[in-house]
Design a protein around this motif. Structure first.
Motif, PDB file in Angstrom:
ATOM      1  N   ALA A  58       0.892  22.988 -11.577  1.00 23.51           N
ATOM      2  CA  ALA A  58       0.493  23.709 -12.785  1.00 23.51           C
ATOM      3  C   ALA A  58      -0.601  24.719 -12.481  1.00 23.51           C
ATOM      4  O   ALA A  58      -0.641  25.820 -13.059  1.00 23.51           O
ATOM      5  CB  ALA A  58       0.014  22.725 -13.861  1.00 23.51           C
ATOM      6  N   GLY A  59      -1.508  24.360 -11.547  1.00 24.56           N
ATOM      7  CA  GLY A  59      -2.561  25.299 -11.155  1.00 24.56           C
ATOM      8  C   GLY A  59      -1.993  26.538 -10.506  1.00 24.56           C
ATOM      9  O   GLY A  59      -2.431  27.674 -10.783  1.00 24.56           O
ATOM     10  N   VAL A  60      -0.998  26.363  -9.628  1.00 20.65           N
ATOM     11  CA  VAL A  60      -0.381  27.501  -8.944  1.00 20.65           C
ATOM     12  C   VAL A  60       0.336  28.406  -9.941  1.00 20.65           C
ATOM     13  O   VAL A  60       0.170  29.643  -9.927  1.00 20.65           O
ATOM     14  CB  VAL A  60       0.602  27.001  -7.864  1.00 20.65           C
ATOM     15  CG1 VAL A  60       1.415  28.183  -7.302  1.00 20.65           C
ATOM     16  CG2 VAL A  60      -0.149  26.305  -6.747  1.00 20.65           C
ATOM     17  N   VAL A  61       1.161  27.786 -10.819  1.00 18.82           N
ATOM     18  CA  VAL A  61       1.924  28.581 -11.787  1.00 18.82           C
ATOM     19  C   VAL A  61       0.985  29.322 -12.736  1.00 18.82           C
ATOM     20  O   VAL A  61       1.162  30.524 -13.007  1.00 18.82           O
ATOM     21  CB  VAL A  61       2.885  27.665 -12.581  1.00 18.82           C
ATOM     22  CG1 VAL A  61       3.558  28.452 -13.709  1.00 18.82           C
ATOM     23  CG2 VAL A  61       3.927  27.065 -11.658  1.00 18.82           C
ATOM     24  N   ARG A  93      -4.199  39.744  -7.781  1.00 18.65           N
ATOM     25  CA  ARG A  93      -3.889  39.163  -6.461  1.00 18.65           C
ATOM     26  C   ARG A  93      -4.502  37.757  -6.317  1.00 18.65           C
ATOM     27  O   ARG A  93      -5.403  37.547  -5.521  1.00 18.65           O
ATOM     28  CB  ARG A  93      -4.382  40.081  -5.353  1.00 18.65           C
ATOM     29  CG  ARG A  93      -3.796  41.500  -5.416  1.00 18.65           C
ATOM     30  CD  ARG A  93      -4.487  42.419  -4.456  1.00 18.65           C
ATOM     31  NE  ARG A  93      -4.365  41.934  -3.081  1.00 18.65           N
ATOM     32  CZ  ARG A  93      -5.110  42.385  -2.053  1.00 18.65           C
ATOM     33  NH1 ARG A  93      -6.044  43.299  -2.289  1.00 18.65           N
ATOM     34  NH2 ARG A  93      -4.931  41.896  -0.852  1.00 18.65           N
ATOM     35  N   PRO A  94      -3.991  36.780  -7.051  1.00 20.68           N
ATOM     36  CA  PRO A  94      -4.551  35.422  -6.980  1.00 20.68           C
ATOM     37  C   PRO A  94      -4.277  34.758  -5.634  1.00 20.68           C
ATOM     38  O   PRO A  94      -3.235  34.980  -5.014  1.00 20.68           O
ATOM     39  CB  PRO A  94      -3.831  34.689  -8.109  1.00 20.68           C
ATOM     40  CG  PRO A  94      -2.532  35.419  -8.260  1.00 20.68           C
ATOM     41  CD  PRO A  94      -2.862  36.867  -7.989  1.00 20.68           C
ATOM     42  N   LYS A 148      -5.793  28.219  -3.514  1.00 25.01           N
ATOM     43  CA  LYS A 148      -7.045  27.841  -4.177  1.00 25.01           C
ATOM     44  C   LYS A 148      -6.768  27.323  -5.590  1.00 25.01           C
ATOM     45  O   LYS A 148      -7.410  26.370  -6.056  1.00 25.01           O
ATOM     46  CB  LYS A 148      -8.000  29.023  -4.230  1.00 25.01           C
ATOM     47  CG  LYS A 148      -8.528  29.443  -2.865  1.00 25.01           C
ATOM     48  CD  LYS A 148      -9.568  30.547  -2.988  1.00 25.01           C
ATOM     49  CE  LYS A 148     -10.143  30.932  -1.623  1.00 25.01           C
ATOM     50  NZ  LYS A 148     -11.183  31.987  -1.726  1.00 25.01           N
ATOM     51  N   PHE A 149      -5.794  27.927  -6.271  1.00 24.18           N
ATOM     52  CA  PHE A 149      -5.436  27.439  -7.601  1.00 24.18           C
ATOM     53  C   PHE A 149      -4.751  26.064  -7.513  1.00 24.18           C
ATOM     54  O   PHE A 149      -4.867  25.254  -8.427  1.00 24.18           O
ATOM     55  CB  PHE A 149      -4.522  28.452  -8.305  1.00 24.18           C
ATOM     56  CG  PHE A 149      -5.268  29.599  -8.887  1.00 24.18           C
ATOM     57  CD1 PHE A 149      -5.887  29.481 -10.135  1.00 24.18           C
ATOM     58  CD2 PHE A 149      -5.376  30.800  -8.201  1.00 24.18           C
ATOM     59  CE1 PHE A 149      -6.589  30.563 -10.678  1.00 24.18           C
ATOM     60  CE2 PHE A 149      -6.075  31.872  -8.730  1.00 24.18           C
ATOM     61  CZ  PHE A 149      -6.688  31.757  -9.975  1.00 24.18           C
ATOM     62  N   LYS A 208     -17.677  26.408 -12.794  1.00 25.91           N
ATOM     63  CA  LYS A 208     -18.634  26.268 -11.696  1.00 25.91           C
ATOM     64  C   LYS A 208     -18.230  27.138 -10.511  1.00 25.91           C
ATOM     65  O   LYS A 208     -19.077  27.765  -9.852  1.00 25.91           O
ATOM     66  CB  LYS A 208     -18.715  24.798 -11.270  1.00 25.91           C
ATOM     67  CG  LYS A 208     -19.646  24.527 -10.116  1.00 25.91           C
ATOM     68  CD  LYS A 208     -21.108  24.730 -10.513  1.00 25.91           C
ATOM     69  CE  LYS A 208     -22.043  24.304  -9.405  1.00 25.91           C
ATOM     70  NZ  LYS A 208     -23.479  24.541  -9.771  1.00 25.91           N
ATOM     71  N   LEU A 209     -16.941  27.187 -10.229  1.00 29.24           N
ATOM     72  CA  LEU A 209     -16.458  27.954  -9.065  1.00 29.24           C
ATOM     73  C   LEU A 209     -16.289  29.439  -9.379  1.00 29.24           C
ATOM     74  O   LEU A 209     -16.021  30.224  -8.453  1.00 29.24           O
ATOM     75  CB  LEU A 209     -15.109  27.374  -8.595  1.00 29.24           C
ATOM     76  CG  LEU A 209     -15.133  25.947  -8.057  1.00 29.24           C
ATOM     77  CD1 LEU A 209     -13.719  25.500  -7.685  1.00 29.24           C
ATOM     78  CD2 LEU A 209     -16.047  25.830  -6.836  1.00 29.24           C
ATOM     79  N   GLU A 210     -16.434  29.826 -10.645  1.00 29.11           N
ATOM     80  CA  GLU A 210     -16.209  31.224 -11.052  1.00 29.11           C
ATOM     81  C   GLU A 210     -14.859  31.705 -10.513  1.00 29.11           C
ATOM     82  O   GLU A 210     -14.762  32.629  -9.707  1.00 29.11           O
ATOM     83  CB  GLU A 210     -17.336  32.120 -10.544  1.00 29.11           C
ATOM     84  CG  GLU A 210     -18.701  31.766 -11.118  1.00 29.11           C
ATOM     85  CD  GLU A 210     -19.798  32.701 -10.632  1.00 29.11           C
ATOM     86  OE1 GLU A 210     -19.466  33.652  -9.879  1.00 29.11           O
ATOM     87  OE2 GLU A 210     -20.964  32.512 -10.998  1.00 29.11           O
ATOM     88  N   MET A 211     -13.821  31.000 -10.952  1.00 31.44           N
ATOM     89  CA  MET A 211     -12.500  31.208 -10.356  1.00 31.44           C
ATOM     90  C   MET A 211     -12.011  32.650 -10.450  1.00 31.44           C
ATOM     91  O   MET A 211     -11.306  33.138  -9.550  1.00 31.44           O
ATOM     92  CB  MET A 211     -11.471  30.292 -11.037  1.00 31.44           C
ATOM     93  CG  MET A 211     -11.199  30.594 -12.489  1.00 31.44           C
ATOM     94  SD  MET A 211      -9.892  29.557 -13.155  1.00 31.44           S
ATOM     95  CE  MET A 211      -9.694  30.259 -14.781  1.00 31.44           C
ATOM     96  N   GLU A 212     -12.356  33.365 -11.512  1.00 28.09           N
ATOM     97  CA  GLU A 212     -11.899  34.748 -11.638  1.00 28.09           C
ATOM     98  C   GLU A 212     -12.455  35.630 -10.521  1.00 28.09           C
ATOM     99  O   GLU A 212     -11.866  36.672 -10.201  1.00 28.09           O
ATOM    100  CB  GLU A 212     -12.279  35.321 -13.012  1.00 28.09           C
ATOM    101  CG  GLU A 212     -13.776  35.459 -13.274  1.00 28.09           C
ATOM    102  CD  GLU A 212     -14.436  34.148 -13.677  1.00 28.09           C
ATOM    103  OE1 GLU A 212     -15.677  34.115 -13.794  1.00 28.09           O
ATOM    104  OE2 GLU A 212     -13.696  33.148 -13.886  1.00 28.09           O
ATOM    105  N   ARG A 213     -13.553  35.186  -9.892  1.00 26.79           N
ATOM    106  CA  ARG A 213     -14.154  35.964  -8.810  1.00 26.79           C
ATOM    107  C   ARG A 213     -13.795  35.421  -7.441  1.00 26.79           C
ATOM    108  O   ARG A 213     -13.471  36.181  -6.519  1.00 26.79           O
ATOM    109  CB  ARG A 213     -15.679  35.973  -8.964  1.00 26.79           C
ATOM    110  CG  ARG A 213     -16.405  36.807  -7.889  1.00 26.79           C
ATOM    111  CD  ARG A 213     -17.892  36.816  -8.104  1.00 26.79           C
ATOM    112  NE  ARG A 213     -18.463  35.464  -8.017  1.00 26.79           N
ATOM    113  CZ  ARG A 213     -18.798  34.881  -6.840  1.00 26.79           C
ATOM    114  NH1 ARG A 213     -18.610  35.520  -5.699  1.00 26.79           N
ATOM    115  NH2 ARG A 213     -19.317  33.669  -6.838  1.00 26.79           N
TER     116      ARG A 213
END
Length: 454
Positions: A371-374, A384-385, A389-390, A410-415
């Motif tokens: 689900a994280g990947v999708v 460009r994800p 990591k997802f 916490k990980l600031e995933m968008e960055r």
């Protein structure tokens, strides 16, 4: 472990049912004839190098009232001096589910808990079925017949059982004639094949009809309401493999006698013993959630064969093998030998049924990562994800969707989880990611449940 029982219903005299061959006596015609068996039921227990075989016999009340007689004959391998026989008051059939069903049910009931990671307790509560309860597990008075040895003689409940061995077929025939039992040539020929081949014969008959009717309670057929008497013929003999006598049943020729055998533990036909292909044997490995044993039947189940006196025995999660044979009797040209079952799929099913939570946890982790990947691929497609990591981020779902949101923040995933050349705003991407993630995860869990649910 294993047990066997068989029901037979005579054509001319509806008297008895049992295993091997059954002969009945019609006192009107002063003649013995072969009983026409309708079905056979069996339960077997193999442990410590000895098999305990329980054969159920069923005696029709009306036929017994006319004072007719019946003799049951079956064979077992081994030294006659090591064979023990007795009569049991009843035979209790096991009722269970195939291991494949119990494995799927255990897996699905635990996988449903995965809905709880999305904090939808109402959904989880409504979809979770009620859990199954945890499973817990005398001397004879007949004349002496030369070349025939009667190693055991038991009289109980108006019946007599003897363990017999013979050096010659003629001697065994003389022994049976001493019981006033006259066999046809085919029956004599079949019995003769066992003589001198390390087999013993177990012969049983009703010796005292009045005592039999007094000691054996009357039961009633559920479909016809006809009264009958039923009890079990017990035999214990040394063997390293499960044994069930089939050859004597071949005397019924083209007639099909359905057989249901239940063997404690997981076994399968021994392909090296004979070619059982033409018999089209159906083998199902099952688990019974609970099974109670009355004191009189306890010697069949206790490790040392002792009685529990007045105490019932209770078992849970009883593993057993159900064997069904429906073939013309003439094809039963070899006795049935069985060995421990060896199958990768069976081993996997048993592991899942015993470790349902762990199996479900592995699947939840896999679906969480998926689900994280999708979700990452869909929501952050323009940026460009970094999909691996997802996939790792998705594992945080075990902390519930709130924990997943905290980790993503916490990980600031968008960055940190994109290769975007321009800054990516936390809003609305984080909220969109969580929404898509929850939808994909719940949909995935639901699809898996639909595929495995029983």
């Amino acid at each position: 472990m294993a047990v066997a029982a068989i029901f037979a219903f005579p054509i001319m005299v509806p008297l008895a049912s049992a295993d091997g061959m059954t002969h009945v006596y019609d006192d009107v015609y002063d003649d013995w004839s072969l009983s026409a068996e309708e079905t056979q039921y069996g339960l077997i227990n193999l442990a410590g190098g000895f098999e305990r075989l329980l054969l159920a016999i069923r005696v029709d009340s009306d036929a017994l009232a006319s004072a007719d007689q019946a003799v049951w004959i079956f064979t077992v391998p081994g030294d006659p001096d090591l064979i023990d026989v007795n009569l049991m008051p009843e035979v209790r059939e096991l009722h269970g589910e195939p291991v494949s069903n119990t494995a799927r049910q255990e897996f699905c009931e635990n996988l449903i808990l995965g809905y709880g990671t999305q904090l939808y307790p109402a959904v989880a509560l409504l979809l979770t079925p009620a859990m199954n309860p945890t499973l817990l597990l005398g001397e004879g008075s007949r004349s002496y017949v030369p070349d025939v040895e009667v190693s055991t003689h038991v009289e109980s409940r108006g019946m007599t059982m003897e363990v017999v061995s013979a050096q010659y077929a003629d001697a065994l025939e003389a022994y049976l004639q001493d019981l006033n039992l006259q066999l046809d040539e085919e029956s004599v020929s079949l019995i003769g094949e066992y003589v001198g081949d390390e087999y013993a014969f177990i012969v049983s008959w009703i010796s005292d009809i009045e005592q039999f009717k007094l000691d054996v309670p009357v039961q009633y057929d559920s479909s016809t309401n006809e009264p009958y008497y039923e009890l079990g013929l017990f035999a214990e003999f040394p063997t390293e493999r499960v044994f069930y006598p089939l050859r004597l049943t071949s005397v019924y020729g083209e007639r099909t006698v359905p057989m249901l055998l239940q063997v404690l533990g997981f076994v399968e036909p021994d392909a090296e013993a004979a070619d059982y292909g033409p018999l089209d044997i159906a083998v199902n490995h099952k688990v019974s959630s609970h099974y109670s044993v009355p004191p009189d039947l306890s010697p069949f189940f206790t490790p040392d064969g002792s009685s529990t006196e007045d105490e019932y025995m209770f078992f849970q999660n009883v593993r057993y093998t159900e064997v069904v044979i429906e073939a013309p009797s003439e094809l039963l040209d070899a006795d049935l030998w069985m060995v421990p079952a060896s199958s990768t799929s069976l081993d996997m099913q048993m592991w899942v049924s015993e470790n349902g939570f762990l199996a479900a946890l592995v699947v939840v982790l896999g679906l969480s990562s998926f689900a994280g990947v999708v979700s990452g691929a869909l929501v952050f497609a323009p940026h460009r994800p970094v999909l691996w990591k997802f996939a790792v981020l998705g594992l945080a779902n075990v902390l519930t969707v709130v924990g997943l949101w905290l980790v993503a923040r916490k990980l600031e995933m968008e960055r940190t989880m994109t290769r975007s050349v321009v800054p990516v705003s936390a809003k609305p991407y984080r909220a969109d990611f969580l929404f898509v993630y929850s939808f994909v995860f719940l949909t995935s869990v639901t699809l898996v449940l639909m595929a495995f649910w029983v």
